[in-house]
Design a protein around this motif. Structure first.
Motif, PDB file in Angstrom:
ATOM      1  N   ASN A   6      -6.599  13.289 -57.268  1.00 13.24           N
ATOM      2  CA  ASN A   6      -5.991  12.540 -58.823  1.00 13.24           C
ATOM      3  C   ASN A   6      -6.603  11.837 -59.524  1.00 13.24           C
ATOM      4  O   ASN A   6      -6.592  11.434 -61.255  1.00 13.24           O
ATOM      5  N   ASP A   7      -8.028  12.342 -59.775  1.00 15.57           N
ATOM      6  CA  ASP A   7      -9.150  12.245 -60.764  1.00 15.57           C
ATOM      7  C   ASP A   7      -8.007  13.086 -62.429  1.00 15.57           C
ATOM      8  O   ASP A   7      -9.440  12.387 -63.322  1.00 15.57           O
ATOM      9  N   LEU A   8      -7.407  13.223 -62.159  1.00  8.14           N
ATOM     10  CA  LEU A   8      -6.990  14.156 -63.011  1.00  8.14           C
ATOM     11  C   LEU A   8      -5.834  13.808 -63.797  1.00  8.14           C
ATOM     12  O   LEU A   8      -5.418  13.296 -65.251  1.00  8.14           O
ATOM     13  N   ILE A   9      -5.937  12.214 -63.511  1.00 13.30           N
ATOM     14  CA  ILE A   9      -3.992  11.791 -64.069  1.00 13.30           C
ATOM     15  C   ILE A   9      -5.260  10.325 -65.099  1.00 13.30           C
ATOM     16  O   ILE A   9      -6.083   9.756 -64.103  1.00 13.30           O
ATOM     17  N   GLU A  10      -4.443   9.647 -65.361  1.00 17.16           N
ATOM     18  CA  GLU A  10      -5.308   9.536 -66.887  1.00 17.16           C
ATOM     19  C   GLU A  10      -5.046   8.111 -66.488  1.00 17.16           C
ATOM     20  O   GLU A  10      -4.158   7.251 -66.255  1.00 17.16           O
ATOM     21  N   GLY A  11      -5.996   7.051 -66.663  1.00 14.19           N
ATOM     22  CA  GLY A  11      -5.943   5.967 -66.727  1.00 14.19           C
ATOM     23  C   GLY A  11      -5.412   5.411 -65.386  1.00 14.19           C
ATOM     24  O   GLY A  11      -4.690   4.326 -64.962  1.00 14.19           O
ATOM     25  N   THR A  12      -6.206   5.663 -63.888  1.00 13.34           N
ATOM     26  CA  THR A  12      -5.697   5.794 -62.361  1.00 13.34           C
ATOM     27  C   THR A  12      -7.834   4.499 -62.726  1.00 13.34           C
ATOM     28  O   THR A  12      -8.711   4.453 -63.048  1.00 13.34           O
ATOM     29  N   ARG A  13      -7.352   4.034 -61.495  1.00 14.34           N
ATOM     30  CA  ARG A  13      -8.472   2.963 -61.124  1.00 14.34           C
ATOM     31  C   ARG A  13      -8.721   3.145 -59.519  1.00 14.34           C
ATOM     32  O   ARG A  13      -7.550   2.602 -58.478  1.00 14.34           O
ATOM     33  N   LEU A  14      -9.929   3.398 -59.110  1.00  9.93           N
ATOM     34  CA  LEU A  14     -10.242   3.141 -57.516  1.00  9.93           C
ATOM     35  C   LEU A  14     -11.503   1.948 -57.003  1.00  9.93           C
ATOM     36  O   LEU A  14     -12.484   2.278 -57.899  1.00  9.93           O
ATOM     37  N   SER A  15     -11.034   1.772 -56.244  1.00  9.56           N
ATOM     38  CA  SER A  15     -12.274   0.348 -55.705  1.00  9.56           C
ATOM     39  C   SER A  15     -12.028   0.773 -53.903  1.00  9.56           C
ATOM     40  O   SER A  15     -11.128   1.614 -53.591  1.00  9.56           O
ATOM     41  N   GLY A  16     -13.319   0.525 -53.875  1.00  9.35           N
ATOM     42  CA  GLY A  16     -13.512   0.814 -52.008  1.00  9.35           C
ATOM     43  C   GLY A  16     -14.297   2.241 -51.956  1.00  9.35           C
ATOM     44  O   GLY A  16     -14.662   2.340 -53.575  1.00  9.35           O
ATOM     45  N   GLU A  17     -14.685   2.646 -51.078  1.00  9.60           N
ATOM     46  CA  GLU A  17     -15.549   3.871 -50.431  1.00  9.60           C
ATOM     47  C   GLU A  17     -14.466   4.715 -49.440  1.00  9.60           C
ATOM     48  O   GLU A  17     -13.636   4.134 -48.824  1.00  9.60           O
ATOM     49  N   ILE A  18     -14.505   5.942 -49.778  1.00 11.87           N
ATOM     50  CA  ILE A  18     -14.380   6.696 -49.224  1.00 11.87           C
ATOM     51  C   ILE A  18     -15.432   7.769 -49.105  1.00 11.87           C
ATOM     52  O   ILE A  18     -15.839   8.213 -49.521  1.00 11.87           O
ATOM     53  N   ARG A  19     -15.142   7.868 -47.427  1.00 10.50           N
ATOM     54  CA  ARG A  19     -16.531   9.199 -46.160  1.00 10.50           C
ATOM     55  C   ARG A  19     -16.281  10.454 -45.802  1.00 10.50           C
ATOM     56  O   ARG A  19     -15.181   9.887 -45.426  1.00 10.50           O
ATOM     57  N   ILE A  20     -17.022  11.831 -46.660  1.00 11.40           N
ATOM     58  CA  ILE A  20     -16.231  12.062 -46.189  1.00 11.40           C
ATOM     59  C   ILE A  20     -18.276  13.429 -45.074  1.00 11.40           C
ATOM     60  O   ILE A  20     -19.246  13.060 -45.928  1.00 11.40           O
ATOM     61  N   ASP A  21     -18.416  13.483 -43.920  1.00 14.34           N
ATOM     62  CA  ASP A  21     -19.044  13.324 -43.386  1.00 14.34           C
ATOM     63  C   ASP A  21     -20.354  12.015 -43.546  1.00 14.34           C
ATOM     64  O   ASP A  21     -21.682  13.202 -44.003  1.00 14.34           O
ATOM     65  N   GLY A  22     -20.328  11.107 -43.758  1.00 12.83           N
ATOM     66  CA  GLY A  22     -21.362  10.457 -44.335  1.00 12.83           C
ATOM     67  C   GLY A  22     -21.319  10.114 -45.429  1.00 12.83           C
ATOM     68  O   GLY A  22     -22.067   9.199 -46.500  1.00 12.83           O
ATOM     69  N   GLU A  23     -21.143  11.287 -46.586  1.00 13.71           N
ATOM     70  CA  GLU A  23     -21.288  10.812 -47.863  1.00 13.71           C
ATOM     71  C   GLU A  23     -19.959  11.032 -48.511  1.00 13.71           C
ATOM     72  O   GLU A  23     -19.044  10.726 -49.043  1.00 13.71           O
ATOM     73  N   ASP A  24     -20.013   9.707 -49.727  1.00 11.38           N
ATOM     74  CA  ASP A  24     -19.263   8.885 -50.830  1.00 11.38           C
ATOM     75  C   ASP A  24     -18.966   9.916 -51.544  1.00 11.38           C
ATOM     76  O   ASP A  24     -19.542  10.278 -52.766  1.00 11.38           O
ATOM     77  N   ILE A  25     -17.731  10.202 -51.165  1.00 10.30           N
ATOM     78  CA  ILE A  25     -17.333  11.300 -52.436  1.00 10.30           C
ATOM     79  C   ILE A  25     -17.082  11.664 -52.971  1.00 10.30           C
ATOM     80  O   ILE A  25     -16.363  12.273 -54.174  1.00 10.30           O
ATOM     81  N   TYR A  26     -17.423  10.259 -53.638  1.00  8.78           N
ATOM     82  CA  TYR A  26     -16.731   9.661 -55.307  1.00  8.78           C
ATOM     83  C   TYR A  26     -18.116   9.271 -56.133  1.00  8.78           C
ATOM     84  O   TYR A  26     -18.457   8.274 -56.717  1.00  8.78           O
ATOM     85  N   GLY A  27     -19.474   9.749 -55.514  1.00 13.96           N
ATOM     86  CA  GLY A  27     -20.673   9.115 -55.452  1.00 13.96           C
ATOM     87  C   GLY A  27     -21.156   9.927 -56.496  1.00 13.96           C
ATOM     88  O   GLY A  27     -20.348  11.199 -56.534  1.00 13.96           O
TER      89      GLY A  27
END
Ligand code: ADP
Length: 366
Positions: free
Chosen positions: A53-74
């Motif tokens: 979804n990073d490719l789509i303009e005008g989007t906004r994300l809040s909260g946290e998503i972790r894969i194997d403990g790592e914040d993937i939007y870090g």
């Protein structure tokens, strides 16, 4: 061990609030099916996990998503590396304009694998895993576009499998296949997922597929998770009318909750009070308030038991493995399915019957 965790995830397309407070944990090496009406946010959630979804303009994300403990939007996350770990298969096949062989080998080459024998082996095992090997083993050098739509989709599954992702996102991957192939592919995918130890997330609108393939089912509606649990929990303990109706068939019988009698619930229906055995959690149900018995069609026994719900048979349809009765309870039609009809008494239209509830197979909901 938790592989993926989402906490209070909210996602917006412009001002449209597409995901609302999504919180869930996904264990390693399991299959999780996401199911819900079209537009409820299933694909949006999946696409967040490999940052599509990073490719789509005008989007906004809040909260946290972790894969194997790592914040993937870090800050330090490299999307290219993330996508090596998180593969994706889409509803529409999208093979590369290359040969069948090169489609499957491509990801390995990008990952720097040079050993020809290893690539050959991986191409073969991935095509076998996607149930395509026998059909293409003699034409690996042909263009992928020469394959049928169903074959192209299996090629895309093989391509995703070839790089041995630790997570595989599948967005309705089987919906374009015919019914028979879909069933065998889903068994194949399940076996493969277990063998390779891939954590799989699977979007489908087919409830029997969701039940058959997954360790966990997540039911969504309007951007919200309505319930998550094992297929058995979801089927036997639906948390709402929506879930009960969405997964399987259910009867809803309106009543008034009169109180408890030990483990049983006392519910007034049509002016008479009935004792409902083992009704499970009764969230939001108050003494004196309206409630609703949620009962699967196969969870009734047709008897002559005086304490059970009385009715009159208004339809009896013989299907061989079962008889489906419609029984009028007061003014309401109730669907009752009796399996192995040769073992039980048969009823005809106009017969007076009573419907007992199999213990533990009824939910009392608000
Ligand atoms: P599902 O997979 O459950 O069918 P989606 O995740 O595709 O649902 O879509 C959820 C909601 O977000 C829908 O209302 C859809 O119209 C909207 N949506 C999806 N993609 C976009 C986009 N690129 N721009 C704006 N709205 C979108």
């Amino acid at each position: 061990m938790i592989n993926i965790s989402a906490k209070d995830v909210n996602f917006y397309y412009g001002s449209f609030h597409a995901l609302k407070n999504i919180t869930l944990d996904i264990e390693r090496n399991t299959v999780t099916a996401f199911i819900g009406p079209s537009g409820c946010g299933k694909s949006t959630f999946l696409r967040l996990l490999n940052r599509m979804n990073d490719l789509i303009e005008g989007t906004r994300l809040s909260g946290e998503i972790r894969i194997d403990g790592e914040d993937i939007y870090g800050r330090d996350v490299e999307v290219v590396e993330l996508r090596k770990k998180v593969g994706m298969v889409f509803q529409k096949p999208n093979p590369f304009p290359k040969t069948i062989y090169e489609n499957v080998a491509y990801g390995l080459r990008v990952n720097g694998v040079r050993d020809r024998r290893l690539i050959d082996e991986r191409v073969e095992s991935s095509l076998k895993g996607a149930a395509l090997w026998d059909e293409v083993k003699d034409k690996l050098k042909k263009s992928a576009f020469e394959l049928s739509g169903g074959q192209q989709q299996r090629l895309c599954i093989a391509r995703a499998l070839a790089v041995r992702p630790s997570i595989l996102l599948m967005d309705e991957p089987l919906s374009n296949l015919d019914a028979k192939l879909r069933e065998s592919m889903r068994d194949e995918l399940r076996a493969l997922q277990k063998r390779l130890g891939i954590t799989s997330l699977y979007v489908t609108h087919d409830q029997s597929e969701a039940m058959a393939i997954s360790d966990k089912v997540v039911i969504m509606k309007d951007g919200v998770i309505c319930q998550q649990g094992t297929p058995q929990e979801i089927y036997e303990q639906p948390a709402s009318r929506f879930v009960a109706n969405f997964i399987g068939k259910a009867n809803f019988i309106d009543g008034i909750f009169k109180g408890r009698d030990g483990e049983a619930a006392l519910v007034e229906i049509g002016g008479k009070t009935f004792s409902i055995p083992a009704p499970g959690k009764m969230e939001g149900v108050e003494v004196g308030g309206a409630c609703c018995l949620t009962v699967r069609p196969e969870s009734f026994l047709l008897t002559k038991d005086a304490g059970a719900l009385p009715g009159t048979v208004s339809r009896a349809t013989y299907y061989g493995a079962k008889i489906e009765y419609e029984v009028m309870l007061n003014e309401q039609p109730i669907i009752v399915e009796v399996y192995n009809p040769q073992l039980t008494e048969r009823f005809s239209v106009g017969d007076t019957v009573t419907m007992s509830l199999i213990e533990g197979c009824v939910r009392v909901l608000k």
